[in-house]
Design a protein around this motif. Structure first.
Motif, mmCIF file in Angstrom:
data_model
loop_
_atom_site.group_PDB
_atom_site.id
_atom_site.type_symbol
_atom_site.label_atom_id
_atom_site.label_comp_id
_atom_site.label_asym_id
_atom_site.label_seq_id
_atom_site.Cartn_x
_atom_site.Cartn_y
_atom_site.Cartn_z
ATOM 1 N N LEU A 92 4.657 41.705 9.875
ATOM 2 C CA LEU A 92 4.363 41.532 11.304
ATOM 3 C C LEU A 92 2.965 40.964 11.554
ATOM 4 O O LEU A 92 2.001 41.382 10.942
ATOM 5 C CB LEU A 92 4.506 42.872 12.030
ATOM 6 C CG LEU A 92 4.369 42.780 13.548
ATOM 7 C CD1 LEU A 92 5.669 42.345 14.181
ATOM 8 C CD2 LEU A 92 3.925 44.109 14.139
ATOM 9 N N GLY A 93 2.932 40.032 12.469
ATOM 10 C CA GLY A 93 1.645 39.589 12.992
ATOM 11 C C GLY A 93 0.982 38.493 12.194
ATOM 12 O O GLY A 93 1.429 38.117 11.113
ATOM 13 N N PRO A 94 -0.137 37.991 12.759
ATOM 14 C CA PRO A 94 -0.840 36.859 12.157
ATOM 15 C C PRO A 94 -1.372 37.156 10.752
ATOM 16 O O PRO A 94 -1.546 36.272 9.947
ATOM 17 C CB PRO A 94 -2.008 36.614 13.103
ATOM 18 C CG PRO A 94 -1.690 37.339 14.340
ATOM 19 C CD PRO A 94 -0.759 38.415 14.013
ATOM 20 N N LEU B 193 3.578 30.795 16.149
ATOM 21 C CA LEU B 193 3.246 30.179 14.864
ATOM 22 C C LEU B 193 2.122 30.892 14.141
ATOM 23 O O LEU B 193 2.005 30.796 12.928
ATOM 24 C CB LEU B 193 2.868 28.709 15.085
ATOM 25 C CG LEU B 193 4.024 27.798 15.495
ATOM 26 C CD1 LEU B 193 3.518 26.408 15.803
ATOM 27 C CD2 LEU B 193 5.079 27.740 14.402
ATOM 28 N N SER B 194 1.278 31.617 14.909
ATOM 29 C CA SER B 194 0.101 32.195 14.274
ATOM 30 C C SER B 194 0.475 33.197 13.191
ATOM 31 O O SER B 194 -0.316 33.465 12.297
ATOM 32 C CB SER B 194 -0.815 32.834 15.312
ATOM 33 O OG SER B 194 -0.186 33.957 15.855
ATOM 34 N N GLY C 32 -2.267 28.198 10.165
ATOM 35 C CA GLY C 32 -3.560 27.523 10.114
ATOM 36 C C GLY C 32 -3.600 26.260 10.954
ATOM 37 O O GLY C 32 -4.653 25.846 11.439
ATOM 38 N N GLU C 33 -2.441 25.644 11.139
ATOM 39 C CA GLU C 33 -2.371 24.402 11.908
ATOM 40 C C GLU C 33 -1.610 24.629 13.202
ATOM 41 O O GLU C 33 -0.880 23.752 13.670
ATOM 42 C CB GLU C 33 -1.659 23.319 11.091
ATOM 43 C CG GLU C 33 -2.295 23.024 9.764
ATOM 44 C CD GLU C 33 -3.508 22.135 9.906
ATOM 45 O OE1 GLU C 33 -3.821 21.750 11.051
ATOM 46 O OE2 GLU C 33 -4.151 21.837 8.884
ATOM 47 N N ASP D 33 11.538 28.874 15.309
ATOM 48 C CA ASP D 33 11.100 29.977 16.174
ATOM 49 C C ASP D 33 10.321 29.437 17.362
ATOM 50 O O ASP D 33 10.569 29.799 18.508
ATOM 51 C CB ASP D 33 10.175 30.936 15.393
ATOM 52 C CG ASP D 33 10.968 31.900 14.528
ATOM 53 O OD1 ASP D 33 12.147 31.603 14.291
ATOM 54 O OD2 ASP D 33 10.399 32.908 14.104
ATOM 55 N N ALA D 34 9.376 28.568 17.058
ATOM 56 C CA ALA D 34 8.502 28.055 18.111
ATOM 57 C C ALA D 34 9.294 27.238 19.129
ATOM 58 O O ALA D 34 9.073 27.343 20.336
ATOM 59 C CB ALA D 34 7.384 27.216 17.504
ATOM 60 N N ILE D 35 10.233 26.450 18.640
ATOM 61 C CA ILE D 35 11.042 25.631 19.548
ATOM 62 C C ILE D 35 11.842 26.532 20.490
ATOM 63 O O ILE D 35 11.880 26.322 21.699
ATOM 64 C CB ILE D 35 12.005 24.719 18.739
ATOM 65 C CG1 ILE D 35 11.207 23.620 18.040
ATOM 66 C CG2 ILE D 35 13.060 24.103 19.652
ATOM 67 C CD1 ILE D 35 12.011 22.802 17.041
#
Ligand code: ADP
Ligand code: MG
Length: 562
Positions: A43-45, A166-167, A173-174, A394-396
């Motif tokens: 979980l998480g960044p 995305l984090s 990183g990008e 996921d991001a989309i």
């Protein structure tokens, strides 16, 4: 002695394994907690990734809850429910798959002491349902709308949501780079519901930063015959013909039988075949198309024929890609070359074949309908690109959700802390045992910020205390405070743009509560020996070796008990 003479009631087949009651419930809860423990650390960044390699030697590295759960191949019947909710969260909203499993596991963990103390599960279920309803109302109340903004503003807001998703991924990183790419892609397809209009192509090699977005369609050069190299590789505003037919010289020797009475007729049969293909090719050329794509093969004859007439062709284009070209260029896929009218031809501003890394790509850009976008992903290892693709998915999904529902909440555990506080406060107004259960539910929600801290190596107790204090401020100004993943303190997550679409949270809470209640309502498991042996060859053969002894052992135990 008298007991032995009583007739025995046999209800189930021999070998049927049943277990029931409290013990069964507790064992189910333990299984689910164990599953939650597997994904906990992702979980998480600052979450870790899992490397899973199966018996075929495939290696997958992933941070995505749904992917991991799918690959784990869980056999425990109750724990399987967690796999299902992770999958459904993935298809419903795309993100929050780890969250949903963690929450369900934590709800159950909190319920366990009550079950052990003899609380009836239905009481727990009722309170959990109430708590879930209240929690979702609270999320809706706290959600901030991003409606009514200009396109530019909206884009940057959506990019924030994408960046939060995305984090926590390998490409974190990008995240800004990819977030804006994803937003552009989603905005390009507009209100279309077909997600496959966004293509993701993977080309190993280069770095992440070499990835790019094509406002249109791109696909890898298909298999081609001699003559292909003579075809032009770039057109401006070409007409595009899309076909679903074979342009190949068919020698009918396998599937046709022709009886000839006169050997001189033989030539006419051969000629007929040639005439058919030349006729087809001629019609394609006459249509005025400069680019000819077909889902089926385009043979060497056709390739050369087109090359001589300065036409580009590609055969065996994947169905998906062809449909995307159709959507983007406004063309229609033809199943016959008779009567090709202008309306069925597509067009785009630029068509070209370009080198990307080691591969050649056919790229259609500046498409009039503009309803497609293609992301070409670059990167080192295969596993890396695969994971990048999953993360982009996921991001989309998140951006699409945010675009549709357009409300967001603060991430970083802020929303979870706030609901938790609200439920605790509400619990105090309730008389009876229910108060305790709702309190436990509230406590379970804290698992998200706690795990975010744990995964980052922070002192979770310390951070959680700070958060509780902040959220308890009577003015309510502490509501958007969550874990500051960079310093190990707390921050205003909303102001720092750690945003999540509210549907992610709503869906996660709903699904996790549902799953927890479902598992709590099961008090008996019956294992049917027959259905188990039907589970695949492998299981059967594995059992065969041990079957005998196992059977004996089983019966032995039964005897003793009697
Ligand atoms: P899931 O599969 O549930 O989406 P992730 O590994 O993506 O799991 O982690 C999501 C969690 O990480 C969310 O609770 C989100 O609020 C949190 N998060 C994401 N980015 C940040 C950040 N920059 N700071 C703090 N928390 C973050
Ligand atoms: Mg996520």
């Amino acid at each position: 002695m008298a007991a032995m003479l009583q007739p025995q009631i046999i209800l189930l087949k021999e070998g049927t394994d049943t277990s029931q009651g409290k013990a069964q419930l507790v064992s189910n809860i333990n299984a689910c907690t164990a599953v939650a423990d597997v994904v906990r650390t992702t979980l998480g960044p600052r979450g870790m990734d899992k490397l899973i390699h199966d018996d075929k030697g495939n290696v997958t590295i992933s941070n995505d809850g749904a992917t991991i759960m799918k690959l784990l191949d869980i056999v425990h019947p109750a724990a399987k429910i967690l796999v299902d909710i992770a999958k459904s969260q993935d298809s419903e909203v795309g993100d929050g798959t780890t969250t949903v499993v963690l929450l369900a596991g934590e709800f159950l963990k909190e319920a366990k002491p009550f079950v052990e103390d003899g609380v009836h599960p239905q009481n727990l279920i009722r309170s959990y349902r109430t708590a879930c309803y209240l929690a979702i109302e609270k999320v809706k109340e706290l959600a901030v709308s991003i409606e009514g903004k200009s396109l530019e503003e909206k884009k940057s807001l959506l990019a924030k949501c994408a960046a939060t998703t995305l984090s926590s991924k390998l490409i974190g990183g990008e995240k800004e780079f990819f977030a804006s790419m994803v937003v552009d892609a989603v905005i390009a397809i507009g209100n279309e519901d077909r997600l496959n209009l966004i293509g993701v192509k993977k080309v190993p090699g280069g770095t992440m930063r070499d990835s790019f977005l094509v406002n249109g369609v791109a696909f890898k050069k298909t298999f081609s015959y001699a003559g292909f190299e003579q075809q032009p590789k770039k057109f401006l505003n070409p007409k595009i013909l899309l076909l679903n037919i074979e342009l190949e010289l068919k020698s009918e020797k396998e599937n046709a039988e022709i009886r000839l009475s006169d050997p001189s007729q033989y030539q006419s049969i051969v000629d007929a075949e040639w005439n058919i293909i030349y006729d087809k090719l001629d019609k394609c050329v006459k249509s005025g198309a400069k680019v000819v794509l077909s889902r089926l093969a385009i043979g060497d004859l056709a390739t050369q024929y087109f090359a001589d007439r300065d036409i580009f062709c590609a055969g065996r284009v994947a169905e998906e890609d062809l449909q995307r070209v159709a959507a983007a260029t406004g063309g229609t896929i033809q199943t016959s070359v008779n009567n090709i009218i202008d309306e069925v031809l597509g067009t785009c501003e630029v068509f070209e074949e370009r080198q990307v890394g080691n591969e050649r790509f056919n790229i259609f850009s500046g498409c009039p309908s503009g309803r497609t976008a293609t992301i070409v992903l670059r990167g080192g290892a295969d596993q890396f690109i695969e994971e990048a693709e999953r993360s982009l998915h996921d991001a989309i999904m998140i951006v699409r959700r945010a675009l549709k529902n357009s409300t967001v909440v603060a991430g970083g555990g802020a929303i979870d802390m706030e609901i938790s506080r609200y439920l605790r406060q509400h619990a105090r107004t309730i008389a009876g045992k229910s108060q305790l259960f709702i309190n436990s539910y509230a406590k379970a929600l804290e698992v998200i910020p706690r795990q975010l801290c744990d995964n980052a190596g922070f002192d979770a107790t310390d951070v959680l205390n700070k958060l509780r204090q902040k959220h308890a401020l009577p003015s309510g100004e502490g509501a958007p405070y969550g874990v500051d993943i960079n310093t190990g303190g707390i921050e205003d997550s909303f102001a720092n743009f750690v945003w999540e679409p509210s549907v992610v949270k709503i869906n996660a809470i709903n699904a996790a509560t549902e799953a927890a209640c479902l598992i709590l309502s099961v008090d008996e498991t019956v294992k049917n020996p027959k259905s188990e042996s039907a589970q695949g060859e492998a299981a059967a053969s594995a059992m065969a070796g041990r079957g005998h002894g196992g059977g004996f052992r089983g019966r032995g135990r039964g005897m003793r008990r009697r």
